[in-house]
Enzyme design. Structure first.
Site, PDB file in Angstrom:
ATOM      1  N   TRP A 126       0.952  -1.174   0.150  1.00  0.00           N
ATOM      2  CA  TRP A 126       0.043  -0.072  -0.104  1.00  0.00           C
ATOM      3  C   TRP A 126       0.851   1.176  -0.086  1.00  0.00           C
ATOM      4  O   TRP A 126       1.515   1.346   0.789  1.00  0.00           O
ATOM      5  CB  TRP A 126      -0.663  -0.123   1.136  1.00  0.00           C
ATOM      6  CG  TRP A 126      -1.833   1.093   1.324  1.00  0.00           C
ATOM      7  CD1 TRP A 126      -2.614   1.546   0.482  1.00  0.00           C
ATOM      8  CD2 TRP A 126      -2.041   1.636   2.622  1.00  0.00           C
ATOM      9  NE1 TRP A 126      -3.590   2.418   0.886  1.00  0.00           N
ATOM     10  CE2 TRP A 126      -3.113   2.729   2.258  1.00  0.00           C
ATOM     11  CE3 TRP A 126      -1.708   2.095   3.932  1.00  0.00           C
ATOM     12  CZ2 TRP A 126      -3.449   3.618   3.142  1.00  0.00           C
ATOM     13  CZ3 TRP A 126      -2.276   2.716   4.769  1.00  0.00           C
ATOM     14  CH2 TRP A 126      -3.119   3.799   4.139  1.00  0.00           C
ATOM     15  N   ASP A 207      -0.454  -5.232   9.611  1.00  0.00           N
ATOM     16  CA  ASP A 207      -1.436  -4.314   9.093  1.00  0.00           C
ATOM     17  C   ASP A 207      -2.703  -5.099   8.843  1.00  0.00           C
ATOM     18  O   ASP A 207      -2.762  -5.712   7.756  1.00  0.00           O
ATOM     19  CB  ASP A 207      -1.006  -3.495   7.889  1.00  0.00           C
ATOM     20  CG  ASP A 207      -1.837  -2.465   7.455  1.00  0.00           C
ATOM     21  OD1 ASP A 207      -2.903  -2.209   8.000  1.00  0.00           O
ATOM     22  OD2 ASP A 207      -1.463  -1.654   6.515  1.00  0.00           O
ATOM     23  N   ALA A 209      -6.394  -4.241   7.665  1.00  0.00           N
ATOM     24  CA  ALA A 209      -7.336  -3.491   7.407  1.00  0.00           C
ATOM     25  C   ALA A 209      -8.619  -4.225   6.608  1.00  0.00           C
ATOM     26  O   ALA A 209      -9.527  -3.474   6.788  1.00  0.00           O
ATOM     27  CB  ALA A 209      -6.763  -2.693   6.312  1.00  0.00           C
ATOM     28  N   LYS A 242     -13.555  -0.927   6.751  1.00  0.00           N
ATOM     29  CA  LYS A 242     -13.947  -1.679   5.672  1.00  0.00           C
ATOM     30  C   LYS A 242     -15.177  -2.652   6.200  1.00  0.00           C
ATOM     31  O   LYS A 242     -16.206  -2.719   5.956  1.00  0.00           O
ATOM     32  CB  LYS A 242     -13.034  -2.294   5.052  1.00  0.00           C
ATOM     33  CG  LYS A 242     -11.898  -2.001   4.815  1.00  0.00           C
ATOM     34  CD  LYS A 242     -11.646  -0.441   3.829  1.00  0.00           C
ATOM     35  CE  LYS A 242     -10.344   0.013   4.045  1.00  0.00           C
ATOM     36  NZ  LYS A 242     -10.110   0.919   2.943  1.00  0.00           N
TER      37      LYS A 242
HETATM   38  C1  LMR Z   1      -7.157   2.143  -0.389  1.00  0.00           C
HETATM   39  O1  LMR Z   1      -5.782   1.149  -0.353  1.00  0.00           O
HETATM   40  O2  LMR Z   1      -7.532   2.295  -1.431  1.00  0.00           O
HETATM   41  C2  LMR Z   1      -7.629   2.182   0.914  1.00  0.00           C
HETATM   42  O3  LMR Z   1      -6.819   1.728   2.138  1.00  0.00           O
HETATM   43  C3  LMR Z   1      -8.013   3.735   1.104  1.00  0.00           C
HETATM   44  C4  LMR Z   1      -6.718   4.763   1.246  1.00  0.00           C
HETATM   45  O4  LMR Z   1      -6.610   5.405   2.132  1.00  0.00           O
HETATM   46  O5  LMR Z   1      -5.818   4.176   0.511  1.00  0.00           O
END
Ligand code: LMR
Length: 394
Positions: A126, A207, A209, A242
């Protein structure tokens, strides 16, 4: 003060949200940001959340501060949701502003206690992981994760890289539903990772999420529970954005498993002092709702049923997309889409392909080719995506 400020590029996902909003085409499809959508294209407030909000509204008598570590009922229940029936005497939980806030306070806390450690991120990861860890003063590096040809996890390379880590290495894992790739490590891989962590002494940082978006609330926690059984200490940043659909309410939890109850307390005190010097106390509303839902048997059931429905929709879309791509192209190159988990799959597209999808077909995906499969409303949108995708890639 500001005349000579360097221009700062916006995070690509945040930038994409803006470009999508400004696009006036009414057939546009948003497969960008990681937000769940139902078959009408909405991100509804979950029924259990609505009910808990009503109860909170009726019952709440004050808006005075809750405290530095937030809602203790929330912290207790999230700890159970993540760690299962593990002995919690050496685990501490602190409510945080979203998963991102949890990542940041944990990272700041670690930089106070082990500033010369290096942070290892999956390749790819990410995008926001980099500024979070670098912003806390850490040097970052990557370890292999995705085989970009097969779009599966490069397990041998990953295990080999981890076998060379040591006590001064903080290794960041996605607990489930890897963002951006969608490719998942299997239970036997987590068993091996847990053994390696115990042997080499690297520090695991999870992490989490998307718990509940992969296979189930329980199975999605296999990674953390398995590693936690083997190592002396680790941390987890979990998010309720989420799985409770509480995106804008910013609900997350920073968890520490220490070697002993005493060391967990020491680390937690550092964490709280970090929080105090940034946002001070976490926002209450969303966490109070989650705490109430997890405490109340009836609300809990309603929430789990709805979460199951969200996961089923994602899994069905995955199977549908890979079937359609196989029929359309006559080969099995895209079969991996059905095996991926969570909302994302990284289709590995270049800038030209991503731009063509956007400019010619009004389909928005994140740079590199990350799609959010739940962004597709119905079969008509699925067909439009498959047509456009095949045109730009084949
Ligand atoms: C994403 O990866 O799209 C989500 O986790 C939202 C974000 O804040 O990037």
């Amino acid at each position: 003060m500001f005349q000579n400020v360097e221009p700062t590029p916006l995070d690509p996902i945040i930038r994409l949200i803006g470009i999508f909003k400004a696009d006036s085409r009414d057939n546009k499809i948003d497969m960008g940001v990681g937000v769940f959508r139902d078959s009408n294209g909405n991100t509804p407030i979950m029924s259990a959340v609505k009910e808990a909000e009503q109860r909170l509204h009726d019952q709440q008598t004050t808006k005075t501060y809750v405290g530095l570590s937030g809602d203790e009922s929330f912290n207790k229940h999230i700890t159970r949701m993540v760690f299962g029936d593990a002995d919690t005497s050496r685990i501490r939980a602190v409510q945080a502003p979203g998963g991102c806030g949890a990542l940041r306070v944990l990272s700041e806390m670690l930089s106070r206690v082990s500033s010369d450690s290096k942070v290892w991120l999956t390749d790819p990861t990410w995008g926001n992981h980099y500024p979070i860890f670098q912003g806390s003063g850490f040097e970052t590096a990557t370890y292999p994760y995705l085989n970009r040809t097969t779009k599966t996890v490069a397990v041998d390379e990953l295990l080999d890289a981890l076998s060379r880590r040591g006590p001064k290495d903080i290794v960041v894992f996605h607990g489930c539903c890897h963002n951006p790739s969608g490719a998942e490590l299997q239970p036997e891989h987590w068993d091996e990772i847990a053994r390696l962590a115990a042997k080499t002494g690297f520090f695991p940082f999870f992490d989490l999420a998307y718990q509940g978006f992969g296979d189930s609330l329980e199975q999605d926690a296999y990674s953390i529970r398995t590693v936690a059984r083997e190592v002396e200490s680790l941390v987890v940043a979990s998010s309720c954005s989420k799985n409770f659909g509480l995106y804008r309410d910013r609900v997350g939890c920073a968890m520490i498993a220490g070697e002993t109850s005493e060391s967990a307390d020491l680390a937690c005190a550092q964490l709280l002092s970090t929080a105090r010097s940034s946002y001070s106390m976490p926002p209450d509303h969303g966490a109070a709702i989650v705490g109430m839902i997890l405490e109340d048997q009836e609300l809990h059931q309603v929430w789990e049923r709805e979460l199951d429905g969200m996961r089923r929709r994602i899994l069905e879309l995955r199977v549908q997309m890979s079937d359609k791509l196989r029929t359309r192209t006559g080969h099995d190159r895209w079969d991996f889409i059905a095996d991926h988990r969570g909302m994302f799959s990284l289709l590995v597209l270049d800038d030209e392909q991503v731009n063509r999808l956007r400019d010619e077909y009004a389909i928005y995906v994140v740079a590199g080719g990350r799609i959010n499969i739940a962004g597709l409303r119905d079969e008509e949108e699925m067909d439009r995506f498959v047509d456009a995708f095949v045109t730009v890639t084949e």
